[in-house]
Design a protein around this motif. Sequence first.
Motif, PDB file in Angstrom:
ATOM      1  N   PHE A  24       0.855  -1.180   0.000  1.00 19.45           N
ATOM      2  CA  PHE A  24       0.000   0.000   0.000  1.00 19.45           C
ATOM      3  C   PHE A  24       0.895   1.235   0.000  1.00 19.45           C
ATOM      4  O   PHE A  24       1.654   1.450   0.937  1.00 19.45           O
ATOM      5  N   TYR A  25       0.810   2.031  -1.052  1.00 21.02           N
ATOM      6  CA  TYR A  25       1.620   3.241  -1.132  1.00 21.02           C
ATOM      7  C   TYR A  25       0.660   4.424  -1.225  1.00 21.02           C
ATOM      8  O   TYR A  25       0.163   4.756  -2.288  1.00 21.02           O
ATOM      9  N   ASN A  26       0.406   5.054  -0.065  1.00 19.73           N
ATOM     10  CA  ASN A  26      -0.520   6.183  -0.027  1.00 19.73           C
ATOM     11  C   ASN A  26       0.279   7.473  -0.131  1.00 19.73           C
ATOM     12  O   ASN A  26       1.131   7.761   0.707  1.00 19.73           O
ATOM     13  N   LEU A  27      -0.001   8.242  -1.165  1.00 24.15           N
ATOM     14  CA  LEU A  27       0.760   9.447  -1.448  1.00 24.15           C
ATOM     15  C   LEU A  27       0.161  10.690  -0.801  1.00 24.15           C
ATOM     16  O   LEU A  27       0.669  11.794  -0.996  1.00 24.15           O
ATOM     17  N   GLU A  28      -0.889  10.497  -0.015  1.00 25.30           N
ATOM     18  CA  GLU A  28      -1.628  11.627   0.552  1.00 25.30           C
ATOM     19  C   GLU A  28      -1.602  11.636   2.071  1.00 25.30           C
ATOM     20  O   GLU A  28      -1.367  12.673   2.696  1.00 25.30           O
ATOM     21  N   ASP A  29      -1.850  10.477   2.680  1.00 28.62           N
ATOM     22  CA  ASP A  29      -1.965  10.399   4.128  1.00 28.62           C
ATOM     23  C   ASP A  29      -0.625  10.096   4.792  1.00 28.62           C
ATOM     24  O   ASP A  29       0.214   9.403   4.218  1.00 28.62           O
ATOM     25  N   PRO A  30      -0.421  10.573   6.026  1.00 27.80           N
ATOM     26  CA  PRO A  30       0.795  10.236   6.765  1.00 27.80           C
ATOM     27  C   PRO A  30       0.767   8.782   7.230  1.00 27.80           C
ATOM     28  O   PRO A  30      -0.279   8.124   7.213  1.00 27.80           O
ATOM     29  N   GLU A  31       1.912   8.315   7.678  1.00 23.46           N
ATOM     30  CA  GLU A  31       2.018   6.915   8.095  1.00 23.46           C
ATOM     31  C   GLU A  31       1.059   6.593   9.238  1.00 23.46           C
ATOM     32  O   GLU A  31       0.459   5.514   9.281  1.00 23.46           O
ATOM     33  N   ASP A  32       0.884   7.527  10.203  1.00 28.69           N
ATOM     34  CA  ASP A  32      -0.014   7.278  11.330  1.00 28.69           C
ATOM     35  C   ASP A  32      -1.421   6.965  10.856  1.00 28.69           C
ATOM     36  O   ASP A  32      -2.094   6.066  11.376  1.00 28.69           O
ATOM     37  N   GLU A  33      -1.895   7.717   9.849  1.00 31.12           N
ATOM     38  CA  GLU A  33      -3.247   7.485   9.341  1.00 31.12           C
ATOM     39  C   GLU A  33      -3.342   6.134   8.641  1.00 31.12           C
ATOM     40  O   GLU A  33      -4.353   5.432   8.758  1.00 31.12           O
ATOM     41  N   MET A  34      -2.295   5.755   7.932  1.00 29.71           N
ATOM     42  CA  MET A  34      -2.290   4.448   7.277  1.00 29.71           C
ATOM     43  C   MET A  34      -2.329   3.324   8.312  1.00 29.71           C
ATOM     44  O   MET A  34      -2.991   2.306   8.113  1.00 29.71           O
ATOM     45  N   ARG A  35      -1.626   3.510   9.398  1.00 29.66           N
ATOM     46  CA  ARG A  35      -1.655   2.479  10.461  1.00 29.66           C
ATOM     47  C   ARG A  35      -3.056   2.359  11.058  1.00 29.66           C
ATOM     48  O   ARG A  35      -3.515   1.254  11.375  1.00 29.66           O
ATOM     49  N   ARG A  36      -3.718   3.488  11.225  1.00 28.39           N
ATOM     50  CA  ARG A  36      -5.094   3.444  11.749  1.00 28.39           C
ATOM     51  C   ARG A  36      -6.008   2.662  10.794  1.00 28.39           C
ATOM     52  O   ARG A  36      -6.802   1.819  11.222  1.00 28.39           O
ATOM     53  N   ARG A  37      -5.883   2.962   9.503  1.00 25.94           N
ATOM     54  CA  ARG A  37      -6.765   2.330   8.518  1.00 25.94           C
ATOM     55  C   ARG A  37      -6.538   0.823   8.438  1.00 25.94           C
ATOM     56  O   ARG A  37      -7.490   0.045   8.365  1.00 25.94           O
ATOM     57  N   ILE A  38      -5.272   0.425   8.415  1.00 27.82           N
ATOM     58  CA  ILE A  38      -5.018  -1.008   8.272  1.00 27.82           C
ATOM     59  C   ILE A  38      -5.389  -1.763   9.546  1.00 27.82           C
ATOM     60  O   ILE A  38      -5.853  -2.907   9.502  1.00 27.82           O
ATOM     61  N   LYS A  39      -5.245  -1.118  10.704  1.00 31.18           N
ATOM     62  CA  LYS A  39      -5.654  -1.791  11.941  1.00 31.18           C
ATOM     63  C   LYS A  39      -7.167  -1.970  11.978  1.00 31.18           C
ATOM     64  O   LYS A  39      -7.674  -3.017  12.416  1.00 31.18           O
TER      65      LYS A  39
END
Length: 460
Positions: free
Chosen positions: A134-149
């Motif tokens: 998953f390479y999200n070019l918009e959201d920070p890493e913290d937000e990506m961790r929230r989404r995947i959790k």
Amino acid sequence: MNGPFDFDLDLDQLADIERYVAGAPDPEPVDPEGIRPFFHPSEDRKVADGHAPGFQATSLASLDLDLIPPRRWLYGRELLRGFVSVLGSPGGVGKTAFTMVVGLSVATGRSLLAADPLNPGIFQRVHKTGAVWFYNLEDPEDEMRRRIKAAIMHHKVDYAAIKDTVYVDSGRDRPLVIANRDASGNLVATPIVDELVDELRRRKIALLVVDPFVQSHSAEENRNDEMNLVMALWGQVAHRAECAVWLVHHFRKGGQAGDSEAFRGAAAIQGAARVMSTLSAMSKDEAAKLNVTDDKRRSFVRLDNAKANMGPPAEAAEWYQLVGINIGNATEEYPDGDSVQSVEPWAPPTTWRDLPFSMIVRILEQIERGPSAGERYALGKQAKARWAGNVVMEMADKSEFQALSILKSWKENGVIIEGEYRSPALKHKTTGCITVSPVKLAEMRQAAANYPPEDDGGDE
């Protein structure tokens, strides 16, 4: 030129004289625009040399038609190894949450978005398990961790089983731009293309999700020549890395579900993508047909194939529901923690679902009794309070659209019969009405006795 000769020679003529003296071959001709054409050896030279040309046609005889490999579908008819797919939607519809769950399906081999995970349909089937990036070019890493959790928690995914095969990166920390402007303003491929392919191959990535697509390049979206280059580069990545590339894109203003023209930017995007799908929130008309209240309709999204030129298109939309998941990250400062969006399958209520024979009998008996003494129900909505659809909606909890469908079916099958009567409310004026066929009602009563529901919500 000064001297005994009364004409001038330019530098090109002098060069020709020098070649003649040295016995060198004539130069290739130059057109009036100063562009030297490609060198094309003559047919006589090819034949004389006895060699085949470098660019040759491939004969059908050299192709084995008995051993053709099947297309390498990864997930449903959405993702295909070696090709680029594009998912588009308006903002705020849940496309990041959707791609997250699809990616986890590929990583786990489980069809997390199938109504029946053990028997998934072709459009939710995981054909091949593999690593996902998953390479999200918009959201920070913290937000990506929230989404995947949130996705892991909601779908009960075994973290230990995927922790080494799922990769998550943010463009805020490390941009991923495959086409950029050079010093002259020309759009060119960046070195990241080769680096990306190497990493995809090293990690054996099966699916790369790039979200959003617009931040992966510096091209002008509405220029076909520039978007051709960008899409060609992403196609090279998919082909060279033997993975599926999923680009998440935005709708243009007014874009409609299931329409490839809804995608923002040049038509080159549509031409290069092998599969294009749209994700759209439930419209007001759809909510009315499916008996969903207006305040809840935006929680439901539909997936449509906008361009499925390598697989059969879906006969109907796939529906999903957006749900909020508390990921349990409360702190003293933020005691409520975060509720993060995920997605799950949702089956819209069908017209005849939750409508057992016993319920049908009660509805038909009420229609036959009429709305009041001496009055009868009518088939058309213009009858207002006497419209028979009101009975269906109230007793069976159906939408107006569903009630219309049920009445139409009953009329076509002879269950209800149109006629006329003299209405007391209209001073005994003749008006339209319906009556219930005694024969059909008797058949319904017999069916209700033979096939009693486990719980039909009423007394027999």
